[in-house]
Design an enzyme around this catalytic site. Sequence first.
Site, PDB file in Angstrom:
ATOM      1  CG  HIS A   1     -10.037  -5.398   0.798  1.00 26.62           C
ATOM      2  ND1 HIS A   1     -10.259  -6.582   1.482  1.00 26.62           N
ATOM      3  CD2 HIS A   1      -8.712  -5.159   0.880  1.00 26.62           C
ATOM      4  CE1 HIS A   1      -9.107  -7.027   1.965  1.00 26.62           C
ATOM      5  NE2 HIS A   1      -8.148  -6.191   1.605  1.00 26.62           N
TER       6      HIS A   1
ATOM      7  CD  GLU B   1      -4.808  -7.622   1.237  1.00 27.21           C
ATOM      8  OE1 GLU B   1      -5.636  -6.888   1.816  1.00 27.21           O
ATOM      9  OE2 GLU B   1      -3.574  -7.465   1.349  1.00 27.21           O
TER      10      GLU B   1
ATOM     11  CD  GLU C   1      -2.871  -1.338   2.292  1.00 27.88           C
ATOM     12  OE1 GLU C   1      -2.668  -0.666   3.318  1.00 27.88           O
ATOM     13  OE2 GLU C   1      -3.858  -2.080   2.149  1.00 27.88           O
TER      14      GLU C   1
HETATM   15  C1  XIL Z   1      -5.796  -6.624   7.997  1.00 21.48           C
HETATM   16  C2  XIL Z   1      -6.051  -7.899   8.772  1.00 21.48           C
HETATM   17  O1  XIL Z   1      -6.982  -8.653   8.066  1.00 21.48           O
HETATM   18  C3  XIL Z   1      -6.539  -7.598  10.142  1.00 21.48           C
HETATM   19  O2  XIL Z   1      -6.623  -8.788  10.911  1.00 21.48           O
HETATM   20  C4  XIL Z   1      -5.626  -6.615  10.826  1.00 21.48           C
HETATM   21  O3  XIL Z   1      -6.159  -6.253  12.069  1.00 21.48           O
HETATM   22  C5  XIL Z   1      -5.437  -5.383   9.975  1.00 21.48           C
HETATM   23  O4  XIL Z   1      -4.952  -5.757   8.712  1.00 21.48           O
HETATM   24  N1  XIL Z   1      -4.846  -4.525   3.430  1.00 21.48           N
HETATM   25  C6  XIL Z   1      -3.800  -5.359   3.743  1.00 21.48           C
HETATM   26  C7  XIL Z   1      -3.935  -6.326   4.846  1.00 21.48           C
HETATM   27  O5  XIL Z   1      -2.803  -5.368   3.016  1.00 21.48           O
HETATM   28  O6  XIL Z   1      -2.726  -6.567   5.509  1.00 21.48           O
HETATM   29  C8  XIL Z   1      -4.993  -5.895   5.857  1.00 21.48           C
HETATM   30  O7  XIL Z   1      -5.169  -6.961   6.786  1.00 21.48           O
HETATM   31  C9  XIL Z   1      -6.262  -5.534   5.158  1.00 21.48           C
HETATM   32  C10 XIL Z   1      -6.055  -4.413   4.185  1.00 21.48           C
END
Ligand code: XIL
Length: 595
Positions: free
Chosen positions: A242, A272, A155
Amino acid sequence: MLARLTALSLVFAFCGSAQTTLRQAAAQRALPIGAAADADEYGQANKLNIPAYATTLSTQFSMLEPENAMKWDVTQPGQNTFNFEPADKLVAFAQANHMVVRGHNLCWHSQLPAWLGPYAQTATPAQMSTVLQNHINTVVGHFQGQVFAWDVVNEPFNDPATGVLPDLRNSIWYNQPGIGQSGTGYIEQALRWAHAADPNALLFINDYNLEAPGAKFNALYAMVKDFVSRGVPINGVGFEMHLTLGSYPSSTGLAQNIQALYALGLQVHITEMDVRLQVDSNGNASAADLQSQAAQYQRIMTVCLQNPGCTAFQVWGVSDGNSWIPGSFPGFGAALPFDVNYQPKPAFNSLISAMQTVTPTLNSANIVNAANYKGGSVAPGELVTIFGANFGPPSLAGAQLDSNGRVASTLSGTQVLFDGTPAPLIYSLAGQVSAVVPYEVAGKTQTVVQYVYNNVQSNTVTVPVVPAVPGIFSQNSLGTGPGSMLNPDNTLNTAQNPIAAGSYVQIFATGAGTIAGGAVDGAPAPGAGAQTLTVTATVNGVNAPILYAGPAPGEVNGVLQVDLTIPSGTPSGPQAVVVLVNGVASQGGVTVAVK
Ligand code: XIL
């Protein structure tokens, strides 16, 4: 009669319970399918000890990504104090269940250990650089050979993007205080350190809102294009995906972004995916929303399957009972393909349906001569390579002989049909297959080509047939530079092992058309023979006398061997060699080393 009906319904019941898993369906498409997973990293009870969690993870998925266990706050809780226990448990679980591991992540602005914020406030960029290098080196080194792909930087881009390059988010690694690199330099440096620690791991940049064309994708694209052009080690980009109801990337926009990266030689992993829904106080979503969600999973999977640049698909959590959504987006949940009881949801069925029905894409431009990668037409007996989307076995299957001693035309579930005739296969690998065009196409003006993998058929494409389209094999396998040629003593012709003018070399090529007297598809060539068409050759532009031009003895029919004399007076050094079949020339740029 009654008894028989009962038996039949029992069979159906049995079939129903042995439902295809995501993992099985994805294996048919040579697509790793993953889930983010936790062990006991924050002192919680180890989720891997929950039977339904562990079983769902190992039977439904072929890839595992630690959701938190490889992040900084877990792996380096004190400065230079490392803790790999939770991640090691996840890696061991993956290995025991023959799953591949994606590593996540090495450099991010979030989930940093408590000591690092205060440290960064007074540290110099040189100190920050040492801290980051030490972390990447230690973590990647610890998992070396066990993690096939790393999210090296997570990110890094502004969200929303500003439109002003490099458009990077403020962070301790970039500019607060940063590691002493300007622009995208800190990302380049992180990639270089990761590559040094595990040269075989694929290296990714991972971010969200890259799924649709726009300023954020433009910033990413500008950076990776520059990296690729300068040889910075990078293999791909993670699209987080997401999603929320009503906010989806279009299929065409997503495909466009995947294709733009693929054209640079980069892969895309969907890393993700979840689709969060509004839920009631019991955590339940409406049936209608669950159907809309299923449609989105199906659509994104479809785009992935249709694009060879999309090489992995992952969801962010094993089931709705352990998804990050309810904690991070109050009022939302039910975002994954399995519900809180690990039962499949409509999204599960739609993913299976996509994997079982989406047609592998065959594009006529991707059917090329195996020696020089030139396409556009095929000739009888030509060795061709076909590139395509997510089909073929995950590891290379080499040619096999069938019971008749011929190169088999079914290999690891793969077939390539020319007008329905299965072609002998040289190898098959996910996204790439090499075949010998059947001699049956001789005399036709065109042939219809189709690819089949595990009974899933591609679209058909029509390709022009020509009598000959020669290509010379070269040592770099790309059809350029020193040819795959043998000196009279059968040693490879190289700059260190040149041949004198007046002596001869053996050249190997394909695409020379039919063999005099006919040839059996897939059979090894006899000790001698001749092409039907006239073969000539030049060295350094001068006609070279041909001693032999015909099937290469012992090789599969379709490989042409040309033994030619290096004309006397040919200057020393690398000299251009061209083979002409009925006047059609092989590619330029292939050379023979002359003494
Ligand atoms: C999230 C996890 O799912 C949670 O358990 C944690 O509390 C916060 O991070 N983008 C990412 C991931 O790259 O690492 C994140 O994961 C969600 C958003």
